[in-house]
Write a protein that holds these residues in place. Structure first.
Motif, PDB file in Angstrom:
ATOM      1  N   SER A 157       0.835  -1.206   0.000  1.00  0.00           N
ATOM      2  CA  SER A 157       0.000   0.000   0.000  1.00  0.00           C
ATOM      3  C   SER A 157       0.870   1.258   0.000  1.00  0.00           C
ATOM      4  O   SER A 157       0.541   2.245  -0.662  1.00  0.00           O
ATOM      5  N   LEU A 158       2.005   1.221   0.723  1.00  0.00           N
ATOM      6  CA  LEU A 158       2.898   2.380   0.729  1.00  0.00           C
ATOM      7  C   LEU A 158       3.531   2.606  -0.640  1.00  0.00           C
ATOM      8  O   LEU A 158       3.724   3.742  -1.069  1.00  0.00           O
ATOM      9  N   ILE A 159       3.862   1.525  -1.328  1.00  0.00           N
ATOM     10  CA  ILE A 159       4.443   1.661  -2.670  1.00  0.00           C
ATOM     11  C   ILE A 159       3.411   2.272  -3.615  1.00  0.00           C
ATOM     12  O   ILE A 159       3.730   3.153  -4.425  1.00  0.00           O
ATOM     13  N   GLU A 160       2.150   1.812  -3.504  1.00  0.00           N
ATOM     14  CA  GLU A 160       1.105   2.402  -4.343  1.00  0.00           C
ATOM     15  C   GLU A 160       0.920   3.881  -4.016  1.00  0.00           C
ATOM     16  O   GLU A 160       0.788   4.719  -4.909  1.00  0.00           O
ATOM     17  N   GLU A 161       0.944   4.199  -2.710  1.00  0.00           N
ATOM     18  CA  GLU A 161       0.803   5.596  -2.294  1.00  0.00           C
ATOM     19  C   GLU A 161       1.971   6.429  -2.806  1.00  0.00           C
ATOM     20  O   GLU A 161       1.787   7.558  -3.280  1.00  0.00           O
ATOM     21  N   CYS A 162       3.175   5.856  -2.750  1.00  0.00           N
ATOM     22  CA  CYS A 162       4.363   6.560  -3.247  1.00  0.00           C
ATOM     23  C   CYS A 162       4.235   6.824  -4.747  1.00  0.00           C
ATOM     24  O   CYS A 162       4.563   7.912  -5.225  1.00  0.00           O
ATOM     25  N   GLY A 163       3.740   5.828  -5.489  1.00  0.00           N
ATOM     26  CA  GLY A 163       3.536   6.028  -6.922  1.00  0.00           C
ATOM     27  C   GLY A 163       2.539   7.138  -7.197  1.00  0.00           C
ATOM     28  O   GLY A 163       2.756   7.970  -8.078  1.00  0.00           O
ATOM     29  N   ASN A 164       1.454   7.156  -6.423  1.00  0.00           N
ATOM     30  CA  ASN A 164       0.458   8.226  -6.588  1.00  0.00           C
ATOM     31  C   ASN A 164       1.061   9.588  -6.272  1.00  0.00           C
ATOM     32  O   ASN A 164       0.812  10.569  -6.976  1.00  0.00           O
ATOM     33  N   LEU A 165       1.852   9.646  -5.187  1.00  0.00           N
ATOM     34  CA  LEU A 165       2.473  10.915  -4.810  1.00  0.00           C
ATOM     35  C   LEU A 165       3.476  11.384  -5.861  1.00  0.00           C
ATOM     36  O   LEU A 165       3.563  12.582  -6.155  1.00  0.00           O
TER      37      LEU A 165
END
Length: 193
Positions: A157-165
């Motif tokens: 989930s953090l990797i997905e959030e990082c990609g979004n950011l």
């Protein structure tokens, strides 16, 4: 004479306007350079944060695995005993099942059956402490596996959030560049009028 003074004033005004434009251009270039450096620093900070988070997770994983290594070493010592106990129980149960009559009108001696079952129970008794000693370790391994699954899920989930950011940061950066170019065009239009 008046024309001469007028030409000198126009020359001085043109010179002052050129100097002001040069200073404005230099200030804008400096500001743009600073903005680029700040953006670079922000990207560097973001990369460092991601790297620190990755290192922290690696350390967590290493600590979990390091805690399990002694149990794996103990299992190597007990594996032979465990295997021999299982082999003995399997062969005893196999032999006992071959001795039992399955078809026809055959009678069995209950004393022999009792004796065979007692011997099977005696073979299983040494195995019981081995199994009981492994139960807490199995529970710990299960807990660690559950924690590891949680860490992996949170990491995903953090990797997905990082990609979004990162996508948002790129979008904001492109918008900033667009706004800066529009601001420069507006300034040039104001100066031209």
């Amino acid at each position: 004479m008046l024309d001469n003074c007028h030409i000198q004033y126009r020359f001085l005004n043109a010179r002052a306007a050129a100097v002001a434009r040069a200073k404005t251009s230099a200030a804008q270039k400096s500001l743009f350079g600073l903005a680029e450096r700040i953006t670079g620093l922000r990207e560097s900070v973001t990369e460092k944060r991601v790297e620190v988070e990755r290192i922290r997770r690696e350390q967590t994983l290493c600590s979990v695995v390091d805690d399990q290594v002694p149990y794996l070493d103990q299992w190597c010592d007990l594996e032979g005993d465990h295997s021999s106990c299982l082999t003995g129980v399997t062969s005893a149960l196999y032999n006992a099942s071959l001795r039992l009559p399955v078809i026809g009108n055959v009678r069995a001696n209950s004393e022999e059956i009792t004796e065979v079952l007692n011997s099977a129970v005696q073979l299983l008794e040494p195995l019981s402490p081995c199994v009981q000693t492994f139960l807490p370790k199995v529970q710990e391994v299960d807990d660690v596996a559950a924690k590891l699954a949680q860490v992996i899920a949170s990491e995903r989930s953090l990797i997905e959030e990082c990609g979004n950011l990162l996508y948002q940061a790129q979008h904001m950066q492109m918008r900033e560049y667009s706004l800066r170019s529009q601001l420069m065009q507006l300034k040039q239009q104001i100066e031209a009028t």
